[in-house]
Scaffold this motif. Structure first.
Motif, PDB file in Angstrom:
ATOM      1  N   ASP A 145       4.854 -31.690 -33.601  1.00 27.59           N
ATOM      2  CA  ASP A 145       6.053 -31.697 -34.436  1.00 27.59           C
ATOM      3  C   ASP A 145       5.653 -31.351 -35.887  1.00 27.59           C
ATOM      4  OD1 ASP A 145       8.536 -32.170 -35.508  1.00 27.59           O
ATOM      5  OD2 ASP A 145       8.710 -34.219 -34.776  1.00 27.59           O
ATOM      6  N   PRO A 146       6.311 -30.458 -36.587  1.00 29.29           N
ATOM      7  CA  PRO A 146       7.628 -29.895 -36.278  1.00 29.29           C
ATOM      8  C   PRO A 146       7.589 -28.554 -35.539  1.00 29.29           C
ATOM      9  CG  PRO A 146       7.039 -29.313 -38.507  1.00 29.29           C
ATOM     10  CD  PRO A 146       5.893 -30.145 -37.964  1.00 29.29           C
ATOM     11  N   THR A 147       6.412 -27.999 -35.285  1.00 28.77           N
ATOM     12  CA  THR A 147       6.352 -26.683 -34.643  1.00 28.77           C
ATOM     13  C   THR A 147       6.904 -26.729 -33.229  1.00 28.77           C
ATOM     14  OG1 THR A 147       4.355 -26.221 -35.921  1.00 28.77           O
ATOM     15  CG2 THR A 147       4.832 -24.747 -34.091  1.00 28.77           C
ATOM     16  N   ASP A 175      -9.381 -34.462 -18.207  1.00 37.29           N
ATOM     17  CA  ASP A 175      -8.518 -34.553 -17.029  1.00 37.29           C
ATOM     18  C   ASP A 175      -7.036 -34.527 -17.380  1.00 37.29           C
ATOM     19  OD1 ASP A 175     -10.653 -34.673 -15.228  1.00 37.29           O
ATOM     20  OD2 ASP A 175     -10.849 -36.845 -15.494  1.00 37.29           O
ATOM     21  N   ALA A 176      -6.694 -33.988 -18.536  1.00 35.16           N
ATOM     22  CA  ALA A 176      -5.301 -33.922 -18.953  1.00 35.16           C
ATOM     23  C   ALA A 176      -5.011 -32.560 -19.585  1.00 35.16           C
ATOM     24  CB  ALA A 176      -4.983 -35.050 -19.934  1.00 35.16           C
ATOM     25  N   LEU A 177      -3.722 -32.254 -19.682  1.00 34.49           N
ATOM     26  CA  LEU A 177      -3.263 -30.983 -20.234  1.00 34.49           C
ATOM     27  C   LEU A 177      -2.672 -31.225 -21.619  1.00 34.49           C
ATOM     28  CD1 LEU A 177      -3.292 -28.213 -18.794  1.00 34.49           C
ATOM     29  CD2 LEU A 177      -0.866 -28.548 -18.298  1.00 34.49           C
ATOM     30  N   HIS A 178      -3.070 -30.397 -22.587  1.00 29.45           N
ATOM     31  CA  HIS A 178      -2.650 -30.576 -23.972  1.00 29.45           C
ATOM     32  C   HIS A 178      -2.189 -29.241 -24.543  1.00 29.45           C
ATOM     33  CE1 HIS A 178      -5.175 -34.362 -24.178  1.00 29.45           C
ATOM     34  NE2 HIS A 178      -5.837 -33.689 -23.259  1.00 29.45           N
ATOM     35  N   VAL A 179      -1.206 -29.276 -25.430  1.00 24.56           N
ATOM     36  CA  VAL A 179      -0.884 -28.115 -26.242  1.00 24.56           C
ATOM     37  C   VAL A 179      -1.320 -28.430 -27.664  1.00 24.56           C
ATOM     38  CG1 VAL A 179       1.512 -28.875 -26.568  1.00 24.56           C
ATOM     39  CG2 VAL A 179       0.892 -26.511 -27.037  1.00 24.56           C
ATOM     40  N   LYS A 180      -2.231 -27.617 -28.198  1.00 19.44           N
ATOM     41  CA  LYS A 180      -2.834 -27.894 -29.502  1.00 19.44           C
ATOM     42  C   LYS A 180      -3.117 -26.590 -30.236  1.00 19.44           C
ATOM     43  CE  LYS A 180      -3.217 -32.402 -28.984  1.00 19.44           C
ATOM     44  NZ  LYS A 180      -2.469 -33.354 -29.840  1.00 19.44           N
ATOM     45  N   ARG A 181      -3.259 -26.725 -31.539  1.00 22.65           N
ATOM     46  CA  ARG A 181      -3.727 -25.611 -32.355  1.00 22.65           C
ATOM     47  C   ARG A 181      -5.256 -25.632 -32.336  1.00 22.65           C
ATOM     48  NH1 ARG A 181      -0.628 -22.702 -35.420  1.00 22.65           N
ATOM     49  NH2 ARG A 181       1.026 -24.289 -35.448  1.00 22.65           N
ATOM     50  N   SER A 194      -3.561 -30.981 -34.394  1.00 22.30           N
ATOM     51  CA  SER A 194      -2.143 -31.273 -34.186  1.00 22.30           C
ATOM     52  C   SER A 194      -1.389 -30.964 -35.469  1.00 22.30           C
ATOM     53  CB  SER A 194      -1.943 -32.744 -33.811  1.00 22.30           C
ATOM     54  OG  SER A 194      -2.616 -33.069 -32.607  1.00 22.30           O
ATOM     55  N   ASP A 195      -0.160 -30.433 -35.349  1.00 17.28           N
ATOM     56  CA  ASP A 195       0.633 -30.128 -36.536  1.00 17.28           C
ATOM     57  C   ASP A 195       1.227 -31.382 -37.162  1.00 17.28           C
ATOM     58  OD1 ASP A 195      -0.026 -27.543 -36.075  1.00 17.28           O
ATOM     59  OD2 ASP A 195       2.003 -26.820 -35.669  1.00 17.28           O
ATOM     60  N   ASN A 196       1.352 -32.443 -36.389  1.00 14.96           N
ATOM     61  CA  ASN A 196       1.832 -33.723 -36.894  1.00 14.96           C
ATOM     62  C   ASN A 196       0.664 -34.444 -37.569  1.00 14.96           C
ATOM     63  OD1 ASN A 196       2.758 -36.355 -37.267  1.00 14.96           O
ATOM     64  ND2 ASN A 196       3.942 -36.364 -35.367  1.00 14.96           N
ATOM     65  N   SER A 197       0.797 -34.729 -38.856  1.00 13.11           N
ATOM     66  CA  SER A 197      -0.303 -35.319 -39.624  1.00 13.11           C
ATOM     67  C   SER A 197      -0.681 -36.716 -39.147  1.00 13.11           C
ATOM     68  CB  SER A 197       0.062 -35.370 -41.106  1.00 13.11           C
ATOM     69  OG  SER A 197       1.235 -36.142 -41.315  1.00 13.11           O
ATOM     70  N   ALA A 198       0.165 -37.324 -38.310  1.00 15.41           N
ATOM     71  CA  ALA A 198      -0.163 -38.649 -37.774  1.00 15.41           C
ATOM     72  C   ALA A 198      -1.271 -38.580 -36.724  1.00 15.41           C
ATOM     73  CB  ALA A 198       1.087 -39.296 -37.172  1.00 15.41           C
ATOM     74  N   LEU A 218       8.200 -19.670 -27.776  1.00 17.77           N
ATOM     75  CA  LEU A 218       8.675 -21.044 -27.810  1.00 17.77           C
ATOM     76  C   LEU A 218      10.175 -21.095 -27.610  1.00 17.77           C
ATOM     77  CD1 LEU A 218       8.404 -24.110 -28.541  1.00 17.77           C
ATOM     78  CD2 LEU A 218       8.500 -23.419 -30.952  1.00 17.77           C
ATOM     79  N   GLY A 219      10.616 -21.963 -26.712  1.00 18.05           N
ATOM     80  CA  GLY A 219      12.045 -22.162 -26.492  1.00 18.05           C
ATOM     81  C   GLY A 219      12.434 -23.570 -26.896  1.00 18.05           C
ATOM     82  N   LYS A 220      13.499 -23.686 -27.704  1.00 20.51           N
ATOM     83  CA  LYS A 220      13.908 -24.978 -28.236  1.00 20.51           C
ATOM     84  C   LYS A 220      15.312 -25.344 -27.790  1.00 20.51           C
ATOM     85  CE  LYS A 220      11.158 -25.122 -32.479  1.00 20.51           C
ATOM     86  NZ  LYS A 220      10.655 -26.487 -32.257  1.00 20.51           N
TER      87      LYS A 220
END
Length: 222
Positions: A145-147, A175-181, A194-198, A218-220
């Motif tokens: 988030d927010p991307t 063993d997991a799937l992630h979407v990351k930069r 991650s785009d979220n600074s948290a 990307l579809g929103k």
């Protein structure tokens, strides 16, 4: 560079599928240097094994037989899949899987549950890759988030698996799937961002990461 039938076949496949040598090798499951070394070096012998040719043919659907010396077959384009529209649209598979924009989603099945039709003109502005190498999946979590927001969907180009370039990727690790930069660390490792600074960035060895594909669309939800 030698002018032989295997070279002619490979260049035809790359043109038809909108792929370079590295992405074609990845799609076929062969070493990238199998194709890049002879293509980039004029003095390198270009002589692919039948096993490699079989893998490329299976991955792309483009037969190599018409390119062989003495063959009388017709050279063909990369085939449309069932449901593709010859009047100007292409179907992209939607998979029953969600990549985590968070701490990781465990994936047990990746069944195709639907297909989305894209106008060819629009899809060609997004990517030159053949639709057979594209996948649409969902995203769960808030780390991008927010991307990318929770329940958005993304399109992956599964032929783009190199970590030598920055960008958004779907990755499998732990063993997991992630979407990351993805970024490159100075020591050759990979920065997972991650785009979220948290969510603070982390550094990982390339050998610990499997690249599923690069996010190209990307579809929103409205």
């Amino acid at each position: 560079m030698p002018d032989n039938w295997t070279l002619n076949y490979i260049t035809h496949v790359m043109s038809e599928c909108g792929m370079n040598a590295t992405s074609l090798a990845a799609a076929a499951g062969v070493s990238s240097t199998t194709l890049t070394r002879p293509l980039n070096s004029p003095d390198h012998k270009f002589d692919l094994s039948r096993r490699t040719l079989d893998k490329i043919q299976t991955a792309t659907g483009v037969p190599y037989l018409p390119f062989m010396p003495g063959a009388s077959g017709t050279i063909v384009s990369a085939p449309a899949r069932d449901g593709d529209d010859n009047n100007g649209s292409a179907m992209v598979d939607v998979h029953d899987v969600r990549a985590s924009a968070g701490h990781g989603a465990i994936v047990e099945a990746e069944d195709v549950i639907d297909r989305i039709s894209f106008p060819l003109g629009y899809l060609e502005r997004v990517t030159k890759t053949h639709p057979r190498f594209l996948k649409v999946i969902g995203v769960k979590g808030e780390s991008m988030d927010p991307t990318i927001k929770d329940d958005d969907v993304v399109m992956l180009d599964t032929s783009k698996t190199s970590l030598d370039y920055d960008g958004l990727f779907v990755l499998r690790f732990g063993d997991a799937l992630h979407v990351k930069r993805v970024g490159r660390a100075s020591d050759g490792d990979v920065m997972i961002i991650s785009d979220n600074s948290a969510y603070p960035p982390s550094k990982m060895a390339r050998t610990d990461i499997h690249v599923v594909g690069k996010v190209i669309w990307l579809g929103k939800k409205v």
